[in-house]
Design an enzyme around this catalytic site. Structure first.
Site, PDB file in Angstrom:
ATOM      1  N   LYS A  13       0.829  -1.217   0.000  1.00 13.79           N
ATOM      2  CA  LYS A  13       0.000   0.000   0.000  1.00 13.79           C
ATOM      3  C   LYS A  13       0.861   1.264   0.000  1.00 13.79           C
ATOM      4  O   LYS A  13       0.620   2.185  -0.759  1.00 13.79           O
ATOM      5  CB  LYS A  13      -0.922   0.036   1.241  1.00 13.79           C
ATOM      6  CG  LYS A  13      -1.875  -1.134   1.360  1.00 13.79           C
ATOM      7  CD  LYS A  13      -2.840  -0.959   2.521  1.00 13.79           C
ATOM      8  CE  LYS A  13      -2.185  -0.950   3.890  1.00 13.79           C
ATOM      9  NZ  LYS A  13      -1.595  -2.246   4.296  1.00 13.79           N
ATOM     10  N   ARG A  88      -9.341   0.695   9.383  1.00 10.81           N
ATOM     11  CA  ARG A  88      -8.899  -0.668   9.707  1.00 10.81           C
ATOM     12  C   ARG A  88      -9.940  -1.432  10.500  1.00 10.81           C
ATOM     13  O   ARG A  88      -9.707  -2.593  10.831  1.00 10.81           O
ATOM     14  CB  ARG A  88      -7.620  -0.597  10.538  1.00 10.81           C
ATOM     15  CG  ARG A  88      -6.334  -0.881   9.756  1.00 10.81           C
ATOM     16  CD  ARG A  88      -5.219  -0.781  10.758  1.00 10.81           C
ATOM     17  NE  ARG A  88      -3.976  -1.389  10.423  1.00 10.81           N
ATOM     18  CZ  ARG A  88      -2.948  -0.776   9.853  1.00 10.81           C
ATOM     19  NH1 ARG A  88      -3.059   0.456   9.456  1.00 10.81           N
ATOM     20  NH2 ARG A  88      -1.802  -1.394   9.683  1.00 10.81           N
ATOM     21  N   ARG A 127      11.830  -6.392   3.419  1.00 13.99           N
ATOM     22  CA  ARG A 127      11.703  -4.947   3.641  1.00 13.99           C
ATOM     23  C   ARG A 127      12.641  -4.497   4.758  1.00 13.99           C
ATOM     24  O   ARG A 127      13.326  -3.489   4.640  1.00 13.99           O
ATOM     25  CB  ARG A 127      10.241  -4.621   4.008  1.00 13.99           C
ATOM     26  CG  ARG A 127      10.000  -3.205   4.462  1.00 13.99           C
ATOM     27  CD  ARG A 127       8.556  -2.795   4.236  1.00 13.99           C
ATOM     28  NE  ARG A 127       7.752  -2.863   5.444  1.00 13.99           N
ATOM     29  CZ  ARG A 127       6.439  -2.668   5.481  1.00 13.99           C
ATOM     30  NH1 ARG A 127       5.779  -2.397   4.374  1.00 13.99           N
ATOM     31  NH2 ARG A 127       5.762  -2.737   6.607  1.00 13.99           N
ATOM     32  N   ARG A 139      11.673  -0.810  11.003  1.00 13.95           N
ATOM     33  CA  ARG A 139      10.490  -0.731  11.863  1.00 13.95           C
ATOM     34  C   ARG A 139      10.487  -1.878  12.868  1.00 13.95           C
ATOM     35  O   ARG A 139      10.680  -3.021  12.487  1.00 13.95           O
ATOM     36  CB  ARG A 139       9.225  -0.799  11.005  1.00 13.95           C
ATOM     37  CG  ARG A 139       8.904   0.510  10.341  1.00 13.95           C
ATOM     38  CD  ARG A 139       7.748   0.387   9.389  1.00 13.95           C
ATOM     39  NE  ARG A 139       6.547  -0.187   9.995  1.00 13.95           N
ATOM     40  CZ  ARG A 139       5.367  -0.228   9.385  1.00 13.95           C
ATOM     41  NH1 ARG A 139       5.235   0.253   8.169  1.00 13.95           N
ATOM     42  NH2 ARG A 139       4.338  -0.768   9.991  1.00 13.95           N
ATOM     43  N   ARG A 150       0.278  -8.658  13.552  1.00  8.12           N
ATOM     44  CA  ARG A 150      -0.357  -7.633  12.707  1.00  8.12           C
ATOM     45  C   ARG A 150      -1.286  -8.284  11.682  1.00  8.12           C
ATOM     46  O   ARG A 150      -2.368  -7.771  11.394  1.00  8.12           O
ATOM     47  CB  ARG A 150       0.720  -6.800  11.992  1.00  8.12           C
ATOM     48  CG  ARG A 150       1.473  -5.900  12.951  1.00  8.12           C
ATOM     49  CD  ARG A 150       2.740  -5.340  12.347  1.00  8.12           C
ATOM     50  NE  ARG A 150       2.512  -4.488  11.199  1.00  8.12           N
ATOM     51  CZ  ARG A 150       3.442  -4.200  10.290  1.00  8.12           C
ATOM     52  NH1 ARG A 150       4.656  -4.709  10.401  1.00  8.12           N
ATOM     53  NH2 ARG A 150       3.161  -3.419   9.297  1.00  8.12           N
TER      54      ARG A 150
HETATM   55  P1  AMP Z   1       1.047   0.592   9.249  1.00 12.69           P
HETATM   56  O1  AMP Z   1       2.199   1.513   9.009  1.00 12.69           O
HETATM   57  O2  AMP Z   1      -0.189   0.992   8.485  1.00 12.69           O
HETATM   58  O3  AMP Z   1       1.384  -0.855   9.065  1.00 12.69           O
HETATM   59  O4  AMP Z   1       0.645   0.768  10.793  1.00 12.69           O
HETATM   60  C1  AMP Z   1       1.560   0.456  11.821  1.00 12.69           C
HETATM   61  C2  AMP Z   1       0.807   0.259  13.131  1.00 12.69           C
HETATM   62  O5  AMP Z   1       0.126   1.475  13.483  1.00 12.69           O
HETATM   63  C3  AMP Z   1      -0.297  -0.788  13.095  1.00 12.69           C
HETATM   64  O6  AMP Z   1       0.210  -2.088  13.325  1.00 12.69           O
HETATM   65  C4  AMP Z   1      -1.194  -0.323  14.236  1.00 12.69           C
HETATM   66  O7  AMP Z   1      -0.621  -0.622  15.507  1.00 12.69           O
HETATM   67  C5  AMP Z   1      -1.136   1.187  14.072  1.00 12.69           C
HETATM   68  N1  AMP Z   1      -2.190   1.675  13.154  1.00 12.69           N
HETATM   69  C6  AMP Z   1      -2.010   2.272  11.944  1.00 12.69           C
HETATM   70  N2  AMP Z   1      -3.185   2.614  11.394  1.00 12.69           N
HETATM   71  C7  AMP Z   1      -4.141   2.195  12.265  1.00 12.69           C
HETATM   72  C8  AMP Z   1      -5.565   2.223  12.249  1.00 12.69           C
HETATM   73  N3  AMP Z   1      -6.244   2.746  11.211  1.00 12.69           N
HETATM   74  N4  AMP Z   1      -6.220   1.698  13.317  1.00 12.69           N
HETATM   75  C9  AMP Z   1      -5.551   1.174  14.369  1.00 12.69           C
HETATM   76  N5  AMP Z   1      -4.211   1.096  14.446  1.00 12.69           N
HETATM   77  C10 AMP Z   1      -3.510   1.605  13.401  1.00 12.69           C
END
Ligand code: AMP
Length: 194
Positions: A13, A88, A127, A139, A150
């Site tokens: 994404k 989400r 990654r 990360r 996740r």
């Molecule tokens: P991402 O970079 O989108 O993979 O997000 C990293 C982490 O941020 C996720 O594993 C969640 O802990 C938190 N996070 C990001 N977006 C959301 C969301 N829309 N709702 C809840 N937690 C989120």
């Protein structure tokens, strides 16, 4: 143009969103990036979110909805945006509907990157290796064990979001297992048909 990108962690994404940003001149609103910035800044939201993010769980709807509501008010998001990593949960999708309706705005498209989940752990390991080799920070949640959590969170809470948009005829599925450029082409094709 107002877009949403759906798909499990590691689906690509973020990579595809950057390309859309360049081509269509709309900002990428990544809740993950916003939360990581809050953690780095040590803000109250960051303090609350840190442990949940490190463990691979989902930050509360209340926090995430709040940061998106603030972010879409900013001037650069007035003409459009691409949401990456939000909504989400169903509660987040419903809250987004309310936010947009209150401004008289509509979504143009919801793009779902479909991937083979059994391949995602390999992708995430790559990654992390690439980031390390490039001297970039890795990360914490790109650790294979945390990544599995996740993915579980995705399957438990987020997988229901795509059907929510599909029922309204707003969803386009994209094969995310193709090479990166082919995924971009498929996305552009979907957007030109909107
Ligand atoms: P991402 O970079 O989108 O993979 O997000 C990293 C982490 O941020 C996720 O594993 C969640 O802990 C938190 N996070 C990001 N977006 C959301 C969301 N829309 N709702 C809840 N937690 C989120």
């Amino acid at each position: 143009m107002r877009l949403i990108f759906l798909g499990p962690p590691g689906a690509g994404k973020g990579t595809q969103a950057i390309r859309i940003v360049e081509k269509h001149r709309i900002p990428q609103l990544s809740t993950g990036d916003m939360l990581r910035a809050a953690v780095a800044a040590g803000s109250p939201v960051g303090v609350k979110a840190k442990a949940v993010m490190d463990s691979g769980g989902l930050v509360s709807d209340e926090i995430v909805i709040g940061i998106v509501a603030d972010r879409i008010e900013e001037p650069d998001a007035k003409t459009g945006f691409i949401l990456d990593g939000f909504p989400r949960t169903l509660a987040q999708a419903e809250a987004l509907d309310v936010m947009l309706a209150s401004k008289g705005l509509k979504l143009d498209k919801v793009l779902e990157l479909k991937v083979d989940q059994s391949k995602l752990v390999d992708r995430i390991v790559r990654r992390a290796e690439e980031a390390k080799a490039a001297g970039l920070p890795v990360r914490k949640d790109d650790d294979p064990e945390v990544f599995k959590t996740r993915l579980q969170a995705y399957n438990r809470d987020t997988a229901v979001v795509a059907p929510y948009y599909e029922q309204r005829g707003q969803l386009t599925a994209i094969d995310g297992m193709q090479p990166i450029d082919a995924v971009t082409s498929a996305i552009e094709k979907a957007l030109s048909g909107s």
